[in-house]
Motif scaffolding. Structure first.
Motif, mmCIF file in Angstrom:
data_model
loop_
_atom_site.group_PDB
_atom_site.id
_atom_site.type_symbol
_atom_site.label_atom_id
_atom_site.label_comp_id
_atom_site.label_asym_id
_atom_site.label_seq_id
_atom_site.Cartn_x
_atom_site.Cartn_y
_atom_site.Cartn_z
ATOM 1 N N ARG A 35 34.991 31.465 42.955
ATOM 2 C CA ARG A 35 36.319 31.727 42.303
ATOM 3 C C ARG A 35 36.653 30.482 41.425
ATOM 4 N NH1 ARG A 35 41.886 33.354 45.510
ATOM 5 N NH2 ARG A 35 43.431 32.671 43.605
ATOM 6 N N THR A 38 35.096 31.109 38.032
ATOM 7 C CA THR A 38 35.752 32.175 37.350
ATOM 8 C C THR A 38 37.249 31.565 36.901
ATOM 9 O OG1 THR A 38 34.820 33.726 38.714
ATOM 10 C CG2 THR A 38 36.775 34.534 37.501
ATOM 11 N N CYS A 39 37.961 30.988 37.831
ATOM 12 C CA CYS A 39 39.414 30.745 37.767
ATOM 13 C C CYS A 39 39.578 29.224 37.243
ATOM 14 C CB CYS A 39 40.092 31.173 38.813
ATOM 15 S SG CYS A 39 39.641 32.495 39.499
ATOM 16 N N ALA A 44 46.435 30.679 42.260
ATOM 17 C CA ALA A 44 46.730 31.919 41.634
ATOM 18 C C ALA A 44 47.560 31.691 40.701
ATOM 19 C CB ALA A 44 46.968 33.016 42.525
ATOM 20 N N THR A 47 46.858 29.665 34.264
ATOM 21 C CA THR A 47 46.087 29.992 32.947
ATOM 22 C C THR A 47 44.834 29.024 32.452
ATOM 23 O OG1 THR A 47 48.180 31.098 31.885
ATOM 24 C CG2 THR A 47 46.394 30.614 30.523
ATOM 25 N N ARG A 48 43.964 29.639 32.164
ATOM 26 C CA ARG A 48 42.525 28.929 31.721
ATOM 27 C C ARG A 48 42.226 29.383 30.514
ATOM 28 N NH1 ARG A 48 39.385 25.027 34.176
ATOM 29 N NH2 ARG A 48 37.355 24.956 33.865
ATOM 30 N N ARG A 77 42.674 33.530 30.623
ATOM 31 C CA ARG A 77 42.292 34.306 31.848
ATOM 32 C C ARG A 77 43.513 33.591 33.029
ATOM 33 N NH1 ARG A 77 36.749 34.717 34.314
ATOM 34 N NH2 ARG A 77 36.469 35.268 31.976
ATOM 35 N N GLN A 78 43.667 34.402 33.904
ATOM 36 C CA GLN A 78 44.253 33.697 35.322
ATOM 37 C C GLN A 78 43.628 34.442 36.235
ATOM 38 O OE1 GLN A 78 48.523 34.412 35.583
ATOM 39 N NE2 GLN A 78 48.392 36.067 34.620
ATOM 40 N N CYS A 79 43.790 34.274 37.700
ATOM 41 C CA CYS A 79 43.427 34.990 38.862
ATOM 42 C C CYS A 79 44.340 35.077 39.641
ATOM 43 C CB CYS A 79 42.148 34.074 39.345
ATOM 44 S SG CYS A 79 40.735 33.986 38.574
ATOM 45 N N SER A 93 40.337 38.399 38.414
ATOM 46 C CA SER A 93 40.552 37.833 37.510
ATOM 47 C C SER A 93 41.204 38.712 36.265
ATOM 48 C CB SER A 93 39.567 36.857 36.913
ATOM 49 O OG SER A 93 38.466 37.626 36.270
ATOM 50 N N SER A 95 42.111 38.992 32.060
ATOM 51 C CA SER A 95 41.719 38.083 30.668
ATOM 52 C C SER A 95 41.861 39.073 29.654
ATOM 53 C CB SER A 95 40.530 37.117 30.827
ATOM 54 O OG SER A 95 39.309 38.166 30.480
#
Length: 287
Positions: A35, A38-39, A44, A47-48, A77-79, A93, A95
């Protein structure tokens, strides 16, 4: 004095630490690492931005490789948290991403390109894929393991992604005459070990090397000419929107303003690729 680049500093970090065997993580820790890689965080809705820059070359039998384009792109992206009555806690995720093709000499944005093999001037279709989502959530109870190789204070993950599937631009007889999309993507990603392994901390920054070996881009109008493309780029991921460099930031503002934000957490749409986007582009031009 010779200037030390960011990549040079990263290389120095790698060389400063002794190489060990792969470190293998399982269970809950493996899921948390997946996680965070990825994030960037176990939270949760954060924003990345993943930003990369590089070059694209042609490789044609019997001729020198050509530096065709420079590249600059961002994945936003965000998760989301996912709860399943049987599997329990999970994440997914969502994006969208843009990648621009730039003139290799001037760095200017290319909207028209003169094909050196055909002599034709063609319209450049920059990458604007929305969405690029995880196809299925990953749950803490799924099992499996995460492997990381340690170089001093850095953990490194390496993955190769062979792609071979029916080309969206192909017809009904691909089994007879070909028409598959054939490529490979290679990702080598570098993480500060202390941030990655601590579930209470965010992964403030990570770095990536990305290589893609693929067929001609469809908008190049190369048909069945022999040859392929080689992409080579490096980049980093961060929570800071200000990390998006020029000219990408201005182009996003003018042409793709929605790409400053990720899709909604519950985004149900099917993923887009450069091929599906190009097909829609051609179909719209024909209307």
């Amino acid at each position: 004095m010779k200037r030390i680049t960011r990549c040079g500093a990263l290389l120095a970090l790698l060389l400063s630490g002794s190489v060990t065997a792969d470190e293998v993580y399982t269970g809950r820790q493996a899921w948390e690492i997946a996680r965070k890689t990825t994030c960037g965080t176990l939270e949760a809705g954060v924003t990345r931005f993943g930003v990369w820059q590089g070059k694209a070359y042609s490789r044609v039998p019997g001729e020198r490789d050509r530096h065709l384009f420079n590249l600059i792109g961002v994945n936003t992206r965000q998760c989301a948290d996912v709860q399943d009555p049987d599997k329990g806690e999970g994440f997914r995720s969502v994006s969208r991403e843009v990648m621009l093709y730039l003139d290799p000499e001037t760095g200017a944005l290319l909207d028209q390109w003169e094909n050196p093999w055909t002599g034709q001037t063609v319209e450049v279709l920059h990458v604007a894929n929305d969405p690029v989502n995880m196809r299925a959530p990953r749950f803490a109870t799924d099992g499996g393991e995460m492997k990381q190789r340690r170089y001093g204070d850095l953990l490194v993950s390496a993955s190769e992604v062979p792609l071979f599937y029916d080309n969206p631009l192909g017809g009904d007889f691909q089994d007879y005459v070909g028409g598959t999309y054939h490529a490979m993507e290679i990702f080598d990603t570098f993480y500060p070990a202390d941030e990655l392994l601590d579930s209470k901390r965010r992964l403030e920054r990570s770095w990536i090397a990305w290589i893609r070996v693929a067929q001609w881009l469809p908008w190049m109008e190369m048909g069945s000419r022999p040859g392929l493309m080689v992409f080579n780029a490096t980049g980093s991921s961060t929570f800071e929107r200000g990390s998006i460099p020029e000219p990408l930031r201005s182009v996003l503002k003018d042409r793709y303003p929605s790409y400053f934000e990720p899709p909604p957490l519950d985004d149900p749409r099917p993923n887009e690729t450069s091929w599906t986007v190009f097909r829609k582009h051609i179909e719209q031009k024909g209307d």
